[in-house]
Design an enzyme around this catalytic site. Sequence first.
Site, PDB file in Angstrom:
ATOM      1  N   LYS A 158     -26.657 -11.538   9.073  1.00  0.00           N
ATOM      2  CA  LYS A 158     -26.990 -10.277   8.412  1.00  0.00           C
ATOM      3  C   LYS A 158     -26.530 -10.262   6.962  1.00  0.00           C
ATOM      4  O   LYS A 158     -27.181  -9.673   6.114  1.00  0.00           O
ATOM      5  CB  LYS A 158     -26.351  -9.093   9.153  1.00  0.00           C
ATOM      6  CG  LYS A 158     -27.068  -8.730  10.442  1.00  0.00           C
ATOM      7  CD  LYS A 158     -26.711  -7.302  10.862  1.00  0.00           C
ATOM      8  CE  LYS A 158     -27.337  -6.972  12.210  1.00  0.00           C
ATOM      9  NZ  LYS A 158     -26.946  -5.631  12.677  1.00  0.00           N
TER      10      LYS A 158
ATOM     11  N   LYS B 270     -37.982 -13.721  17.138  1.00  0.00           N
ATOM     12  CA  LYS B 270     -37.740 -12.602  18.060  1.00  0.00           C
ATOM     13  C   LYS B 270     -38.562 -11.384  17.683  1.00  0.00           C
ATOM     14  O   LYS B 270     -38.768 -11.111  16.506  1.00  0.00           O
ATOM     15  CB  LYS B 270     -36.250 -12.210  18.006  1.00  0.00           C
ATOM     16  CG  LYS B 270     -35.431 -12.801  19.126  1.00  0.00           C
ATOM     17  CD  LYS B 270     -33.981 -12.363  19.041  1.00  0.00           C
ATOM     18  CE  LYS B 270     -33.797 -10.859  19.181  1.00  0.00           C
ATOM     19  NZ  LYS B 270     -32.386 -10.457  19.264  1.00  0.00           N
TER      20      LYS B 270
ATOM     21  N   LYS C 153     -37.377  -4.983  15.158  1.00  0.00           N
ATOM     22  CA  LYS C 153     -37.676  -3.678  14.577  1.00  0.00           C
ATOM     23  C   LYS C 153     -37.993  -3.781  13.094  1.00  0.00           C
ATOM     24  O   LYS C 153     -38.646  -2.920  12.535  1.00  0.00           O
ATOM     25  CB  LYS C 153     -36.496  -2.732  14.782  1.00  0.00           C
ATOM     26  CG  LYS C 153     -35.223  -3.217  14.085  1.00  0.00           C
ATOM     27  CD  LYS C 153     -34.154  -2.154  14.040  1.00  0.00           C
ATOM     28  CE  LYS C 153     -33.036  -2.532  13.108  1.00  0.00           C
ATOM     29  NZ  LYS C 153     -32.178  -3.609  13.618  1.00  0.00           N
TER      30      LYS C 153
END
Length: 344
Positions: A115, A207, A210
Amino acid sequence: MPPFPERVFSGVQPTGNLHLGNYLGAIKKFVALQQTHECLYCVVDMHAITVPLPPADLKHNIREVTAAFIAAGIDPQKHIVFNQSQVAEHAELAWVFNCVARMGWLNRMTQFKDKAGKNSENVSVGLFAYPALMAADILVYRATHVPVGEDQKQHLELSRDIAQKFNNDFAASIAANGHGDAFFPLPEPLIQGPATRVMSLRDGSKKMSKSDASDYSRLNLSDDADAIAQKIRKAKTDPEPLPSEVAGLAGRPEADNLVGIYAALKGETKERVLAQFGGQNFSGFKAALVDVAVATLDPIGTEMKRLMRDPGHLEGVLNQGAARARAIAAPVMSAVKDILGFVR
Ligand code: TRP
């Protein structure tokens, strides 16, 4: 170590765009565990602010996760559904755990490295300390079992390390305060098999996420039947017919993903799905996939929308859940203070 009564805790971040991956990887499991365990399901809004998030979006997303929990079948009367920021003990215990966890442990967290990327000097301290808050979420209820996706396994191991170090560092005080030889259980992850690792509909090697720029990459829990059907029809495939055996999915990530989704939605194995569809082309299989995806997701989406029209009701659920959560967390936190030597 004393036998800790079994208790389930898990959390979902209110960061928007709940999708099929969240459902199959987490929420579906939460629903099933209600039959066998006392469960706490938490909307982890304090984790959501570790990265920038506009307040209006946060508020909407907290309601949406709550609605998704209920729409998917979590019963907030029998179990506890609440949002993290309403139970101050999470933050209190997280501070204690910041002082138990070692810099080196947190430095090894792969999710932080992913991240933060090249930006590590400029991300929040909260993003770095995130796993200590997660440990506090679980351990403030002395929860023993934590249903999570594969990506959270490392964070769960850190929670165990923190619990273990607290138990060791304060062993004498834990015993002197009447808690025997361990105060915290070592929480176990409940991780579902690889069949429920849901990948993007546009790229079987990524993956389902969102934050993917293309909405066609994911099936959102809020999608209606038409959107679900369109996205599945447009999902990437390859030119070969479906194989008859699982081994034939190797090197075919999109086929593997669609077969995995179908199997997970139906509660079947990939073997059985391929026994049925092997040798057929994708168009027939996709039609069957649309049917099962709509049958599962459309009622959830419809119920979510109904619940979202009544924010007062959702807030009532969260308030009541928080009161019940606090009743468990407060005595644990008081005991922690005594163990540490705080005066209260
Ligand atoms: N980190 C988890 C995720 O992103 C969310 C989470 C926060 C959580 N606290 C938790 C999950 C405690 C399980 C238990 O998915």
